[in-house]
Design an enzyme around this catalytic site. Structure first.
Site, PDB file in Angstrom:
ATOM      1  N   HIS A   1      24.406  17.026  53.250  1.00 28.52           N
ATOM      2  CA  HIS A   1      23.143  16.284  53.197  1.00 28.52           C
ATOM      3  C   HIS A   1      23.394  14.849  52.750  1.00 28.52           C
ATOM      4  O   HIS A   1      24.412  14.551  52.118  1.00 28.52           O
ATOM      5  CB  HIS A   1      22.175  16.926  52.193  1.00 28.52           C
ATOM      6  CG  HIS A   1      21.641  18.251  52.595  1.00 28.52           C
ATOM      7  ND1 HIS A   1      21.691  19.358  51.768  1.00 28.52           N
ATOM      8  CD2 HIS A   1      21.030  18.680  53.732  1.00 28.52           C
ATOM      9  CE1 HIS A   1      21.146  20.398  52.378  1.00 28.52           C
ATOM     10  NE2 HIS A   1      20.733  20.014  53.561  1.00 28.52           N
TER      11      HIS A   1
ATOM     12  N   CYS B   1      19.943  18.981  44.181  1.00 28.61           N
ATOM     13  CA  CYS B   1      19.676  20.050  45.154  1.00 28.61           C
ATOM     14  C   CYS B   1      18.834  21.157  44.573  1.00 28.61           C
ATOM     15  O   CYS B   1      18.108  21.854  45.305  1.00 28.61           O
ATOM     16  CB  CYS B   1      21.005  20.642  45.644  1.00 28.61           C
ATOM     17  SG  CYS B   1      22.001  19.528  46.642  1.00 28.61           S
TER      18      CYS B   1
END
Length: 279
Positions: free
Chosen positions: A177, A271
């Site tokens: 990501h 996250c």
């Protein structure tokens, strides 16, 4: 239940309310990123992961941050990473469309939680995206084009945010990501792992931020994926000594929390948090 106010205008204002999920059933079931590839044989010590997550929750509580917990389900081994299933931009909460089968269905738990509180959201169904690719900076929204987030999703998000400038940033194919290689920590400072981005995009970002470089070694141990909780305080792993030193040299208070068991699955403090309210 009382409806919760939504407002996230950036990545670094004081964090007030956030959604997490305990790693009760955490395991590397299907290898879906490079970090998991390294650790899948030894896998996750769930007892240790839960203890580390509880310590993280304790630190958030000490900083007067209200934490909301989703109910962990045995069918979702990566549910701890709540950032990916949704993200808040201003007063709008988006629900992600998860690409990986091992993660599909996690968003239902979030939708149920929101619906029980009468909270509205935009469902990005059929437009694959994950919240780890989305970073907010005032009227700018940086979105990583990764294996998990598509150009169509970026277009849909832009259409839902007409007053924002949504900026796509293609990232290297081996990067999970955007927040694994780029993370905004103040109005004019950001952590970056340059090898994950195109040169022209690094140049663009350098016009907005003073870029704080993260080494290859500390990028792998999630050095970029710190969590800013406001007033130049960040939560970071103690093993990322270089990142922590650079932040402290710039006047940040670095709160070190052990999270080495959880990062084996490819995510860290950012996250594991879905902010609802900063201010």
């Amino acid at each position: 239940m009382k409806e919760i106010q939504l407002n996230c205008l950036n990545e670094f204002s004081p964090l007030q309310e956030v959604i997490l999920c305990e790693p009760t059933f955490m395991k590397i079931q299907d290898v879906i990123n490079e970090t998991q590839r390294r650790y899948h044989k030894e896998n996750i010590d769930v007892e240790k992961a839960v203890l580390q997550h509880n310590k993280f929750l304790e630190v958030l509580g000490k900083n007067k941050i209200k934490t909301h917990l989703l109910s962990p389900k045995s069918t979702f081994p990566e549910q701890v990473f709540t950032r990916d299933i949704g993200f808040t931009v201003g007063r709008t909460l988006f629900i992600s469309d998860m690409k990986m089968p091992v993660r599909q269905g996690e968003e239902i738990e979030l939708k149920n939680w929101l619906s029980a509180r009468g909270m509205s959201y935009i469902d990005l169904v059929e437009d694959e995206t994950e919240g780890g690719d989305v970073l907010v900076h005032g009227n700018k929204v940086f979105i990583g084009l990764s294996d998990r987030t598509t150009p169509e999703a970026v277009e849909r998000i832009q259409s839902s945010l007409p007053h924002c400038d949504v900026i796509p940033l293609p990232i290297h194919e081996d990067i999970l990501h955007l927040d694994c290689i780029f993370n905004i920590v103040s109005d004019n400072e950001a952590l970056i792992y340059r090898e994950g981005l195109r040169k022209e995009d690094i140049t663009r970002l350098s016009s907005h931020f003073e870029l704080i470089d993260v080494s290859r070694e500390e990028q792998f141990t999630m050095g970029v994926n710190v969590l800013s909780i406001g007033n130049k305080k960040v939560i970071s792993l103690p093993i990322n000594k270089g990142v922590n030193r650079k932040l402290r040299d710039r006047g940040f208070e670095v709160i070190e929390v052990d999270f080495d068991e959880i990062i084996k699955s490819g995510g860290s403090f950012r996250c594991c948090t879905l902010p609802l309210l900063r201010g």
